[in-house]
Design an enzyme around this catalytic site. Structure first.
Site, PDB file in Angstrom:
ATOM      1  N   HIS A  18      27.208  24.316 127.800  1.00 63.76           N
ATOM      2  CA  HIS A  18      27.177  25.127 126.776  1.00 63.76           C
ATOM      3  C   HIS A  18      25.517  25.404 126.443  1.00 63.76           C
ATOM      4  O   HIS A  18      24.954  24.357 125.738  1.00 63.76           O
ATOM      5  CB  HIS A  18      27.719  24.551 125.444  1.00 63.76           C
ATOM      6  N   HIS A  20      23.164  28.633 125.804  1.00 65.01           N
ATOM      7  CA  HIS A  20      22.683  30.339 125.810  1.00 65.01           C
ATOM      8  C   HIS A  20      21.133  30.339 126.521  1.00 65.01           C
ATOM      9  O   HIS A  20      20.397  29.804 125.734  1.00 65.01           O
ATOM     10  CB  HIS A  20      22.732  30.397 124.314  1.00 65.01           C
ATOM     11  N   HIS A 198      33.671  30.113 121.477  1.00 62.83           N
ATOM     12  CA  HIS A 198      33.153  29.295 120.448  1.00 62.83           C
ATOM     13  C   HIS A 198      34.356  29.433 119.231  1.00 62.83           C
ATOM     14  O   HIS A 198      34.641  30.249 119.110  1.00 62.83           O
ATOM     15  CB  HIS A 198      31.869  29.812 119.959  1.00 62.83           C
ATOM     16  N   GLU A 201      33.404  25.693 115.063  1.00 65.02           N
ATOM     17  CA  GLU A 201      32.050  25.361 114.663  1.00 65.02           C
ATOM     18  C   GLU A 201      31.975  25.363 113.351  1.00 65.02           C
ATOM     19  O   GLU A 201      31.647  24.607 112.485  1.00 65.02           O
ATOM     20  CB  GLU A 201      31.063  26.342 115.568  1.00 65.02           C
ATOM     21  N   ASP A 279      22.974  23.898 123.458  1.00 68.68           N
ATOM     22  CA  ASP A 279      23.218  25.142 123.002  1.00 68.68           C
ATOM     23  C   ASP A 279      22.241  26.130 122.974  1.00 68.68           C
ATOM     24  O   ASP A 279      22.147  27.006 123.759  1.00 68.68           O
ATOM     25  CB  ASP A 279      23.806  24.843 121.408  1.00 68.68           C
ATOM     26  N   ASP A 280      21.287  25.816 122.041  1.00 72.54           N
ATOM     27  CA  ASP A 280      20.130  26.850 121.871  1.00 72.54           C
ATOM     28  C   ASP A 280      19.015  25.610 121.870  1.00 72.54           C
ATOM     29  O   ASP A 280      18.269  25.693 120.776  1.00 72.54           O
ATOM     30  CB  ASP A 280      20.048  27.449 120.825  1.00 72.54           C
TER      31      ASP A 280
HETATM   32  N1  ADE Z   1      24.941  32.011 120.165  1.00 69.06           N
HETATM   33  C1  ADE Z   1      23.835  31.232 120.281  1.00 69.06           C
HETATM   34  N2  ADE Z   1      24.368  30.052 119.784  1.00 69.06           N
HETATM   35  C2  ADE Z   1      25.225  30.009 118.932  1.00 69.06           C
HETATM   36  C3  ADE Z   1      26.192  29.090 118.172  1.00 69.06           C
HETATM   37  N3  ADE Z   1      25.561  27.867 117.951  1.00 69.06           N
HETATM   38  N4  ADE Z   1      27.482  29.576 117.839  1.00 69.06           N
HETATM   39  C4  ADE Z   1      27.438  30.976 118.008  1.00 69.06           C
HETATM   40  N5  ADE Z   1      26.887  31.754 118.641  1.00 69.06           N
HETATM   41  C5  ADE Z   1      25.528  31.399 119.449  1.00 69.06           C
HETATM   42 ZN    ZN Z   2      26.630  28.272 121.452  1.00 74.72          ZN
END
Ligand code: ADE
Ligand code: ZN
Length: 340
Positions: A18, A20, A198, A201, A279-280
């Site tokens: 996971h 991005h 997703h 969350e 994630d990011d």
């Molecule tokens: N795009 C990038 N990170 C995300 C996240 N945590 N939830 C939804 N969309 C995303």
């Molecule tokens: Zn994500």
């Protein structure tokens, strides 16, 4: 943390499911690309960018994140972005990664689909050859856009089908439930793509249930709100449905107030196939090792349980059984000396 635990977490072979790629854009590279491409950004230094990364929730993050992606223009930019991420993978002993990208973030700005995918793919090939890191690409539909735009994106992806293992669903969960994309996911499955989404969350447990039943997903991204539905949890355990959990993301976006409140270890102990992911990472303060460290710092978790996160990720990955076994061997070989 005791040095034995730190060494174990640092050295443990890891699998990321996971991530991005746009979320791995570090402020320094953002500035370099802005200069290279003559793009104006509303910050005067990388330090100012970092200081702006204070989020109240998912939407406040997404607003900044989509703005950051504006500096990505040429194939070389997507290559540089992906290569920088893979070098971080090497540092963290990530041996396999399944990378999300958001085509609509770029095609909406007039960047060709092929520019994006070719840059990412070329870096991934180099990563395989030079770093020994295996990887796959998953393209995500932006759920705040309509299904017609997702169908368009699917069409643009078809000539590159061999390079894309699956489709996913990301962006603003509230107000954009899985059922909005039922038909396009059906079409994607018809073309042979695996699916993920997703769900759970910021949105309710019902989104997890609907992603499974209506979108046919093989994994749920995040999924931490499954605990609000005991029946669903039972089902997830029975089916070994993987959840790609992102601890630092969840605290940064206030899904959990602090790491000691996170349910990831509870979920693991209940028998769910939970995994740790970043994630990011450029926005949330850490890559894979940082996420493992944050969990191990705040929650009571054994080395065997930390290893289980990686073994779960191997089980949940989109690679052949034989490849999975090779990765399992790498992990158990590494852990052996720590467990005796
Ligand atoms: N795009 C990038 N990170 C995300 C996240 N945590 N939830 C939804 N969309 C995303
Ligand atoms: Zn994500």
């Amino acid at each position: 943390m005791n040095p034995h635990r730190t060494a174990f977490i640092q050295g443990l072979p890891k699998v990321e499911l996971h991530l991005h790629i746009e979320g791995s854009l570090e402020p320094d590279l953002m500035f370099e690309l802005a200069r290279r491409n003559n793009i104006k950004i509303p910050f005067s230094s990388p330090e100012e960018v970092k200081a702006a990364y204070q989020f109240e929730g998912l939407q406040s993050f997404l607003d900044i994140y989509y703005q950051g992606a504006n500096v990505l223009i040429n194939e070389q930019d997507f290559f540089d972005l992906t290569w920088a991420y893979l070098l971080r993978c090497q540092k963290d002993n990530v041996i396999h990664t399944e990378i999300f990208f958001d085509p609509q973030t770029h095609t909406a700005r007039g960047i060709a689909f092929e520019t994006v995918i070719n840059g990412i793919d070329r870096a991934m090939q180099k990563g395989r050859e030079e770093l020994g890191i295996s990887s796959q690409i998953i393209m995500c539909f932006l759920r705040h856009l309509d299904q017609e735009s997702a169908f368009n994106t699917l069409k643009q992806a078809l000539p590159f089908k061999a390079k894309i293992i699956g489709v996913g669903l990301d962006s603003s969960e509230q107000g954009h439930p899985p059922e909005k994309f039922k038909e396009v996911f059906e079409a994607a499955i018809g073309h042979g793509f695996l699916t993920v989404a997703h769900a759970g969350e910021e949105g309710p447990a019902a989104n997890i249930h609907n992603a499974l039943t209506l979108l046919g997903v093989s994994r749920v991204d995040h999924g931490v709100r499954c605990v609000e539905d005991a029946e669903l949890v039972k089902q997830l355990i029975e089916d070994r449905t993987p959840l790609t959990v992102c601890p630092l993301s969840n605290t940064k976006l206030k899904v959990f107030e602090q790491m000691s409140d996170h349910n990831i270890v509870d979920l693991l102990r209940q028998g769910l196939c939970v995994t740790i992911n970043s994630d990011d990472p450029a926005y949330f303060g850490g890559y894979m090792t940082d996420n493992f460290m944050a969990v191990a710092d705040a929650l009571p978790v054994s080395l065997e349980e930390l290893q289980a996160f990686t073994l779960n990720a191997i089980e949940a990955s989109f690679i052949h059984e034989q490849e999975k076994q090779k990765l399992v061997d790498k992990v158990t070989h590494f852990s052996h000396e720590f467990f005796v």
